[in-house]
Design an enzyme around this catalytic site. Structure first.
Site, PDB file in Angstrom:
ATOM      1  N   GLU A  38      -3.337 -32.461 -44.475  1.00  0.00           N
ATOM      2  CA  GLU A  38      -3.020 -33.667 -43.705  1.00  0.00           C
ATOM      3  C   GLU A  38      -2.815 -34.833 -44.678  1.00  0.00           C
ATOM      4  O   GLU A  38      -3.554 -34.949 -45.665  1.00  0.00           O
ATOM      5  CB  GLU A  38      -4.222 -33.935 -42.782  1.00  0.00           C
ATOM      6  CG  GLU A  38      -4.171 -35.190 -41.963  1.00  0.00           C
ATOM      7  CD  GLU A  38      -5.470 -35.366 -41.144  1.00  0.00           C
ATOM      8  OE1 GLU A  38      -6.483 -34.678 -41.418  1.00  0.00           O
ATOM      9  OE2 GLU A  38      -5.453 -36.185 -40.205  1.00  0.00           O
ATOM     10  N   LYS A 109      -0.048 -35.693 -34.576  1.00  0.00           N
ATOM     11  CA  LYS A 109      -1.447 -35.391 -34.213  1.00  0.00           C
ATOM     12  C   LYS A 109      -1.810 -35.989 -32.852  1.00  0.00           C
ATOM     13  O   LYS A 109      -1.714 -37.201 -32.648  1.00  0.00           O
ATOM     14  CB  LYS A 109      -2.351 -35.940 -35.317  1.00  0.00           C
ATOM     15  CG  LYS A 109      -3.816 -35.554 -35.197  1.00  0.00           C
ATOM     16  CD  LYS A 109      -4.570 -36.099 -36.425  1.00  0.00           C
ATOM     17  CE  LYS A 109      -6.017 -35.664 -36.474  1.00  0.00           C
ATOM     18  NZ  LYS A 109      -6.686 -36.154 -37.696  1.00  0.00           N
ATOM     19  N   CYS A 142      -5.899 -31.145 -38.239  1.00  0.00           N
ATOM     20  CA  CYS A 142      -7.327 -31.436 -38.430  1.00  0.00           C
ATOM     21  C   CYS A 142      -8.119 -31.504 -37.137  1.00  0.00           C
ATOM     22  O   CYS A 142      -8.390 -30.492 -36.524  1.00  0.00           O
ATOM     23  CB  CYS A 142      -7.490 -32.697 -39.277  1.00  0.00           C
ATOM     24  SG  CYS A 142      -9.098 -32.686 -40.139  1.00  0.00           S
TER      25      CYS A 142
HETATM   26  C1  ACM Z   1      -9.695 -35.448 -39.378  1.00  0.00           C
HETATM   27  O1  ACM Z   1      -9.147 -35.264 -38.294  1.00  0.00           O
HETATM   28  N1  ACM Z   1      -9.007 -35.823 -40.444  1.00  0.00           N
HETATM   29  C2  ACM Z   1     -11.155 -35.245 -39.539  1.00  0.00           C
END
Ligand code: ACM
Length: 263
Positions: A38, A109, A142
């Site tokens: 990420e 995301k 993530c």
């Molecule tokens: C995250 O979502 N970077 C912990």
């Protein structure tokens, strides 16, 4: 098919250096599909929306996506990589999918973690797996791992491999849940986490490494250490993820009782 993760330590704001480091690591190992962490090009801990906007880039025209496209074309590989995507007034914690023939897809995301909620806009695109040379691949980022609906939706829509760029900070949790996501959906999961520490904006975060490749039965095929850079790939048979049976009598998708679930 050879699939791999790139685990490394980005330096905040050093986009050129971070790209060079990630590419150098991949050059040492053969793979058909690589997953990078990420926000691999920028680092993670932004201290303002302005700083994020400055480091965010358009997709696919920005520097980072163009560099990934060049690497994918030259090496004949697919890449899934997390980056900050700027579009108009918005900035997303995004991931791009690129391949030897060009740009393929983006994901934004859905579930923002911690202070990401202050700086990023939440994802607004459907969960749509993509075809990479006959293999169906989904992307999540993530903290999405805490929401089993994400992996389930990707798997129900045909994903055989779930790519998971990450900057995990809660020790062991993402590694554990991505094993479960693999097992409960009978898919391969491929988590690329970063290592190191960022101390910015009054906060210190330690990233947990432990990037991993997991098989549809939950077996860990490869796992990186907590604290070392590593690009590692293993051979998998993606077709295994088409078979959702765990016993003669149990098929995890056919046996779902969705009339009893809210979703
Ligand atoms: C995250 O979502 N970077 C912990």
């Amino acid at each position: 098919m050879r699939v791999g993760y790139v685990q490394f330590k980005p330096r905040f704001g050093d986009v050129k250096g971070n790209l060079a480091r990630a590419f150098a690591l991949m050059e040492g190992e053969d793979a058909d599909l690589w997953v990078l962490p990420e926000l691999f090009a920028t680092g993670y801990l932004f201290d303002s929306r302005e700083e994020l906007r400055e480091l965010g880039e358009p997709v696919p025209g920005g520097h980072t996506t163009r560099a990934l496209l060049g690497f994918a074309r030259d090496r004949g590989v697919y890449l899934v990589a997390g980056l900050a995507e700027r579009e108009g007034d918005k900035v997303y914690n995004a991931a791009v999918v690129v391949g030897p023939r060009g740009f393929i897809a983006r994901y934004r995301k859905l579930h923002l973690f911690g202070k990401e909620k202050l700086w990023f806009d939440p994802g607004d695109l459907p969960l749509e797996p993509v075809d990479l040379g006959g293999v169906t691949v989904g992307v999540m980022i993530c903290f999405d791992h805490f929401f089993p609906e994400v992996a389930r939706t990707l798997a129900l829509r045909g994903a055989q491999i779930i790519c998971h760029p990450a900057n995990l900070v809660l020790p062991g949790m993402g590694q554990l849940s991505m094993r479960v996501r693999a097992m409960e959906n009978r898919v391969f999961t491929l988590t690329a986490n970063r290592i190191g520490e960022e101390a910015r904006a009054g906060e210190v975060l330690r990233f947990t490494g432990g990037s991993q490749i997991v098989a549809p039965d939950g077996a860990v095929l490869a796992r990186a250490p907590r604290d070392r850079e590593e690009a590692r790939a293993v051979e998998i048979e993606p077709g295994e993820a088409r078979d959702k049976r765990i016993t003669r009598y149990n098929d995890l998708f056919a046996d779902r009782r969705s009339e009893f679930y809210d979703l």
